[in-house]
Structure formats: structure tokens, C-alpha cells
Design an enzyme around this catalytic site. Structure first.
Site, PDB file in Angstrom:
ATOM      1  N   GLU A   1      -0.338  -2.754  -8.295  1.00 25.02           N
ATOM      2  CA  GLU A   1      -1.671  -3.039  -7.769  1.00 25.02           C
ATOM      3  C   GLU A   1      -2.380  -1.713  -7.540  1.00 25.02           C
ATOM      4  O   GLU A   1      -1.751  -0.694  -7.284  1.00 25.02           O
ATOM      5  CB  GLU A   1      -1.586  -3.866  -6.481  1.00 25.02           C
ATOM      6  CG  GLU A   1      -0.863  -3.219  -5.331  1.00 25.02           C
ATOM      7  CD  GLU A   1      -1.801  -2.702  -4.253  1.00 25.02           C
ATOM      8  OE1 GLU A   1      -3.030  -2.829  -4.428  1.00 25.02           O
ATOM      9  OE2 GLU A   1      -1.304  -2.161  -3.259  1.00 25.02           O
TER      10      GLU A   1
ATOM     11  N   SER B   1       0.838  -1.186   0.000  1.00 24.59           N
ATOM     12  CA  SER B   1       0.000   0.000   0.000  1.00 24.59           C
ATOM     13  C   SER B   1       0.883   1.249   0.000  1.00 24.59           C
ATOM     14  O   SER B   1       1.801   1.348  -0.803  1.00 24.59           O
ATOM     15  CB  SER B   1      -0.966  -0.036   1.196  1.00 24.59           C
ATOM     16  OG  SER B   1      -1.978   0.946   1.061  1.00 24.59           O
TER      17      SER B   1
ATOM     18  N   HIS C   1      -4.162  -5.214  -2.287  1.00 23.09           N
ATOM     19  CA  HIS C   1      -5.227  -5.037  -1.304  1.00 23.09           C
ATOM     20  C   HIS C   1      -6.297  -6.127  -1.322  1.00 23.09           C
ATOM     21  O   HIS C   1      -7.246  -6.063  -0.535  1.00 23.09           O
ATOM     22  CB  HIS C   1      -5.889  -3.671  -1.511  1.00 23.09           C
ATOM     23  CG  HIS C   1      -5.035  -2.517  -1.078  1.00 23.09           C
ATOM     24  ND1 HIS C   1      -3.977  -2.059  -1.836  1.00 23.09           N
ATOM     25  CD2 HIS C   1      -5.071  -1.743   0.032  1.00 23.09           C
ATOM     26  CE1 HIS C   1      -3.409  -1.041  -1.203  1.00 23.09           C
ATOM     27  NE2 HIS C   1      -4.048  -0.837  -0.081  1.00 23.09           N
TER      28      HIS C   1
END
Length: 338
Positions: A242, A110, A309
């Protein structure tokens, strides 16, 4: 050449929050996670920022940077392990003393992926994109997530193989905790944009969460040409990304910018993690985006991989020489520390 940090079974772990810390009502999660590391035999030290959170960050940029710089230059620490991601790590990157960083692993994803990305690009020190500390608090860990440990224990000159998950988690159910933290219920299938059932990619791994990495395009912290020439001796990059929150047209704009900045001039392929975002805008779908990107960069593209995620996720080592093999929806990731 890429520098690979050294890690061992009784290593010193340092917990700091260069992005978001853990607010007081959730301190029990951090206590559980730290205890799991101690049960594994690791020594754990925790910075002040891990326990605080206000205004979308753990502390001021200076306090976060000071604590991080101290840990980055401490020879006794083998792994820096933030509790989780957040929103504003970007505030910290210009305050890091890159010249004083000693080789040590940093693990997370993240917002933390921006830190990983910048440190590898700026210093040539390998970093690890994978689980965060909070997600290791369970009584057991699924096989894919658990590979973080074996990956970090891999020595220079060795290779580590990982395999795609059998099932992934569709949604978070915090009110229904499970022994493995994740609720793995949906069948995993890695897919190629051109519907090929068999595909192989080779290159040096680099990437992370596109939401935050995009903000260093065109800056000294995202100088991909310098990184390739100086640390990779011109080897091609195998990109992994991502998406946390971006819709399809935002993705489209971002990847055009990356292309214009030359990020794909010497690349061998692109892989994308599963995402609960990828929202269609005015009929423009994620399938349209993948198709357009493939036409733009003329590279093979695989998507819905174990990254990001929508867990579980493999551990991707920025800088490692990698090979990804796809066969009928299943995949193998082999990373050599060369």
C-alpha cells in the site's frame, strides 16, 4: 517453516511506540483505545514511549529499541500493539535483538509495517498487517477491521477467511467522529490490471507500506532469497503493498529497484491497497504504473484492495499460505497457518 504466535481471549497486550508516540493533547485517544481492549478482557501494559512525541518520533532510537526489545523477549506478552505508525521506525531496526525475540503477534500498519516485514524476513515469525490500536477506540468496529481478532486467534494448522468490504472511507473527518471511527461511504471494488473479472492468486503473504519497506532493499533486513529458501522452502511469495505518500514515478523507480534486487523472481502475484496518493507526474498515471509493472514482472496484479491508509483493511499475515480470489469486484482472502 513459519512460526505462528499463540493468542487467546485474555492475552497480555503491550503498547509501545517504536515509531511515533501519542502527543499529550491526544492522550485521550490512547486512553479510549486501551479501555476498549480492557473491556474485551485483555490485560494491557503500556510503555513510556506510547505517551511521548518529539522531533517526528516517540523517543530516541535507543529508548524505543530498548523498550521494544524488552517486550519482544517477554514470555508473558502475546501481542505488541503500537498506537499507530509514524515516520522514523527505520532508525530502530538495526538495534533490535532478533535472536532473543519470542514468538508473539505484532499488529499494525504504515511505518509499523517495516517492523513487521523485517521481523518476519529475519526470524520466520508471522506478523500481522492490519488495524492500529487507535482505530479500535470506537463504540463498534466494522466487520472487515474487526477480523484482526479472529485472525490472531487462528491456530497453527487452521485457516481464516476474510471478505472484501462493501464500502470504504474516502477521507478522514476527525471533527465528526462516528461510532465505528471510519466513515464508510464509497463503494469498494477490487480491480485487476488486465480487467479480468475473475482471478485467483496463491502464495505466501509478504508486504506492507511501500514508502518504508523500500528502504531495506539490498540490505540484510530485506534478504528475500534467504527468507524464501530458509523459511518458505522455496514457495512463491504473494506480495501485498500500500502507498501512503509516493507519486507515480517514485513508485516506478522503487519497483524497478525491487525487480533488480530479485524480489519478484519467485512470486505469484502482487496486490495494491487503495491510496489517496498515487499522484500523476507529467502525464504518468497510476494506471500507467500498474501496466508497466505487469509487463516487467509478468505477474497478475490486483489493486484497490482493503489494505492501508484508506480504510477499512483486512488483516494480512506475513508468512501465511494465502489464496486471493477475485470475482466481479468482490474478493475473498483465505490464509492458512501452515
Amino acid at each position: 517453516m513459519i512460526t505462528y504466535p499463540i493468542f487467546h481471549n485474555q492475552a497480555e497486550l503491550a503498547v509501545t511506540a517504536p515509531s511515533s508516540g501519542v502527543p499529550q493533547p491526544m492522550h485521550y485517544l490512547l486512553h479510549q483505545s486501551i479501555q476498549k481492549m480492557k473491556e474485551k478482557g485483555y490485560h494491557v501494559q503500556t510503555g513510556e514511549t506510547a505517551w511521548t512525541q518529539e522531533n517526528a518520533k516517540s523517543a530516541s532510537a535507543k529508548k524505543r529499541a530498548d523498550e521494544l526489545n524488552k517486550m519482544l523477549s517477554d514470555p508473558s506478552i502475546q501481542l505488541i500493539f503500537p498506537p499507530w505508525g509514524g515516520e522514523l521506525l527505520l532508525e530502530v531496526i538495526e538495534l533490535i535483538d532478533y535472536e532473543k525475540i519470542l514468538p508473539k503477534w505484532i499488529l499494525g500498519y504504515s511505518d509499523i509495517s517495516l517492523l513487521l516485514f523485517v521481523i518476519t524476513v529475519k526470524t520466520g515469525i508471522a506478523t500481522a498487517h492490519g488495524t492500529n490500536l487507535i482505530d479500535l477506540r470506537g463504540t463498534s468496529t466494522d466487520d472487515v477491521t474487526a477480523k484482526w481478532e479472529e485472525t490472531l486467534l487462528t491456530k497453527k494448522g487452521e485457516r481464516i477467511d476474510q471478505y472484501s468490504s462493501i464500502h470504504y472511507q474516502k477521507s478522514w473527518m476527525h471533527d465528526n467522529p462516528s461510532p465505528e471511527v471510519f466513515h464508510l461511504t464509497e463503494k469498494t471494488e477490487w480491480k485487476a490490471v488486465d480487467d479480468k473479472k475473475e482471478l485467483t492468486m496463491k502464495g505466501r503473504m509478504l508486504g506492507g507500506c511501500i514508502d518504508v519497506i523500500r528502504h531495506v532493499i539490498g540490505t540484510p533486513y530485506g534478504d528475500i532469497r534467504q527468507f524464501q529458501n530458509h523459511y518458505l522452502q522455496g514457495e512463491s511469495i504473494l506480495w501485498y503493498f500500500e502507498n501512503c505518500e509516493m507519486n507515480t514515478v517514485d513508485l516506478r523507480r522503487t519497483f524497478i529497484q525491487m525487480k533488480l534486487a530479485g524480489w519478484f523472481k519467485n512470486a505469484s502475484g502482487i496486490v495494491f491497497g487503495r491510496s489517496s496518493a498515487n499522484e500523476t507526474v507529467d502525464g504518468y498515471s497510476i494506471a500507467d504504473f500498474y501496466k508497466d509493472l505487469k509487463e516487467d514482472v509478468q505477474l497478475p496484479i490486483i489493486y484497490d484492495i482493503d489494505c492501508g491508509h484508506v480504510p477499512p483493511q483486512m488483516t494480512f499475515v506475513n508468512g501465511a499460505r494465502a489464496e486471493i480470489t477475485l470475482q466481479n469486484g468482490e474478493a475473498k482472502l483465505s490464509q492458512a497457518f501452515l
